[in-house]
Scaffold this active site. Structure first.
Site, PDB file in Angstrom:
ATOM      1  N   GLU A 190       0.811  -1.219   0.000  1.00 54.18           N
ATOM      2  CA  GLU A 190       0.000   0.000   0.000  1.00 54.18           C
ATOM      3  C   GLU A 190       0.843   1.267   0.000  1.00 54.18           C
ATOM      4  O   GLU A 190       0.319   2.358  -0.230  1.00 54.18           O
ATOM      5  CB  GLU A 190      -0.929   0.007   1.220  1.00 54.18           C
ATOM      6  CG  GLU A 190      -2.025  -1.046   1.186  1.00 54.18           C
ATOM      7  CD  GLU A 190      -3.059  -0.791   0.112  1.00 54.18           C
ATOM      8  OE1 GLU A 190      -3.113   0.338  -0.422  1.00 54.18           O
ATOM      9  OE2 GLU A 190      -3.817  -1.726  -0.212  1.00 54.18           O
TER      10      GLU A 190
ATOM     11  N   GLU B 191       7.640 -22.064   7.728  1.00 51.49           N
ATOM     12  CA  GLU B 191       7.999 -21.252   8.891  1.00 51.49           C
ATOM     13  C   GLU B 191       9.102 -21.876   9.731  1.00 51.49           C
ATOM     14  O   GLU B 191       9.668 -21.226  10.609  1.00 51.49           O
ATOM     15  CB  GLU B 191       6.778 -21.000   9.767  1.00 51.49           C
ATOM     16  CG  GLU B 191       6.260 -22.208  10.503  1.00 51.49           C
ATOM     17  CD  GLU B 191       5.179 -21.821  11.505  1.00 51.49           C
ATOM     18  OE1 GLU B 191       5.282 -22.274  12.655  1.00 51.49           O
ATOM     19  OE2 GLU B 191       4.246 -21.076  11.143  1.00 51.49           O
TER      20      GLU B 191
END
Length: 325
Positions: A108, A139
């Site tokens: 953004e 992970e």
């Protein structure tokens, strides 16, 4: 039967837990983010309205928890802004939900603040495939984290925020350690206190929001906490870098109809000019709102306004002061 219940696991057709998995289970049981919420012990027994009320009530705890961390957050932002003003980058690193939230915040920044996509970067365990769906075991890979950090060619002007609700995600810890070894400023952001992630970083940011309404589902309050804090980090950093004017987005470029309309409204509000003047100034400035504002406020041609902005390192008040002398 073993003390860890291994025989019971075999009886149900599942392999026994390894010693390391037993250690992990014991470790997770101690984490606030993994604990059961005593206020809502049976979700299915509640009506839909009661469930919505319960979740909303839990969510209200998040801003209060963040409030206690505001001095630490402000200090982190000042560190990041100083480094970015010297050409550094802001890099978010996470796995699963935290990784996706980092990518969301980073993505953004270009449309909101006119930044180059390389200035604010989101890195997720498992790569781009993990954005839309889970990548199993990603992970847990410290090696992948080290490779991902090496690919960024980090410097001491860069800032890396490792995000993990538990504060113990191996990928994120390894990424933060590698970034720190490269000279980058590092933050370990978790929702548990005294976390391994916090210990690995230059600065620990540990905000406990309490047990989730659905035990262990850290996309809920923990995810909300991460989203709110990342909003602060990127937005306030950009304010410190001169990417705003008053409370307006002025470094965006009008590249579509919605942004052109927003840009014209911003120009009118910032300068008091009419719609026709705003439209003409934006066209002359190639859609760059900040340059258009400067041109309207000083009466300078758009090209000269752009030059003054460059000379002022993009800080509009300084450029206005110079242009009106």
């Amino acid at each position: 039967m073993t003390a860890n219940g291994g025989a019971a696991n075999h009886e149900m057709g599942r392999p026994a837990l390894t010693p390391s998995e037993n250690d992990l289970r014991s470790e997770l049981e101690l984490l606030v983010t993994e604990s059961a919420n005593p206020e809502h012990p049976d979700l299915a027994a509640l009506t839909t309205l009661e469930l919505a009320t319960a979740m909303n009530g839990e969510d209200t705890r998040v801003p209060r928890a963040i409030e206690g961390a505001l001095p630490a957050i402000a200090a982190i932002i000042d560190q990041i802004a100083r480094r970015m003003s010297d050409g550094g980058r802001l890099i978010y690193v996470g796995a699963g939900t935290p990784g996706r939230l980092g990518i969301l915040d980073a993505s953004e920044c270009p449309p909101t603040f006119g930044t180059d996509p390389s200035q604010v970067v989101g890195v997720i365990a498992g790569g781009s495939a993990a954005v839309g769906q889970a990548v199993e075991n990603a992970e847990d890979s410290a090696e992948a984290a080290q490779q991902d950090m090496a690919a960024l060619l980090l410097t001491n002007n860069d800032s890396v925020i490792g995000i993990a609700a538990s504060g113990r995600t191996p990928y994120v810890i390894a990424a933060v350690k590698a970034a720190k070894a490269s000279g980058a400023y590092t933050v370990g952001f978790s929702c548990n206190e005294d976390s391994p992630l916090g210990a690995a970083a230059d600065t620990a940011l540990e905000i406990e929001v309490g047990p989730e309404v659905l035990a262990g589902s850290t996309r809920l309050k923990s995810g909300t906490c991460q989203k709110l804090v990342l909003n602060m980090v990127s937005t306030i950093t950009m304010v410190r870098l001169g990417k705003t004017y008053k409370n307006f987005m002025v470094d965006l470029r009008a590249t579509n109809a919605k942004l052109r309309a927003r840009s014209e409204r911003t120009l009118m509000r910032a300068t008091g000019c009419d719609a026709a003047t705003a439209a003409a100034a934006l066209e002359a400035a190639g859609g760059h709102v900040k340059a258009a504002i400067l041109a309207v406020m000083t009466g300078l041609p758009a090209a000269r306004a752009a030059e003054l902005l460059d000379q002022s390192q993009g800080f509009l008040p300084a450029a206005i002061s110079t242009g009106t002398r």
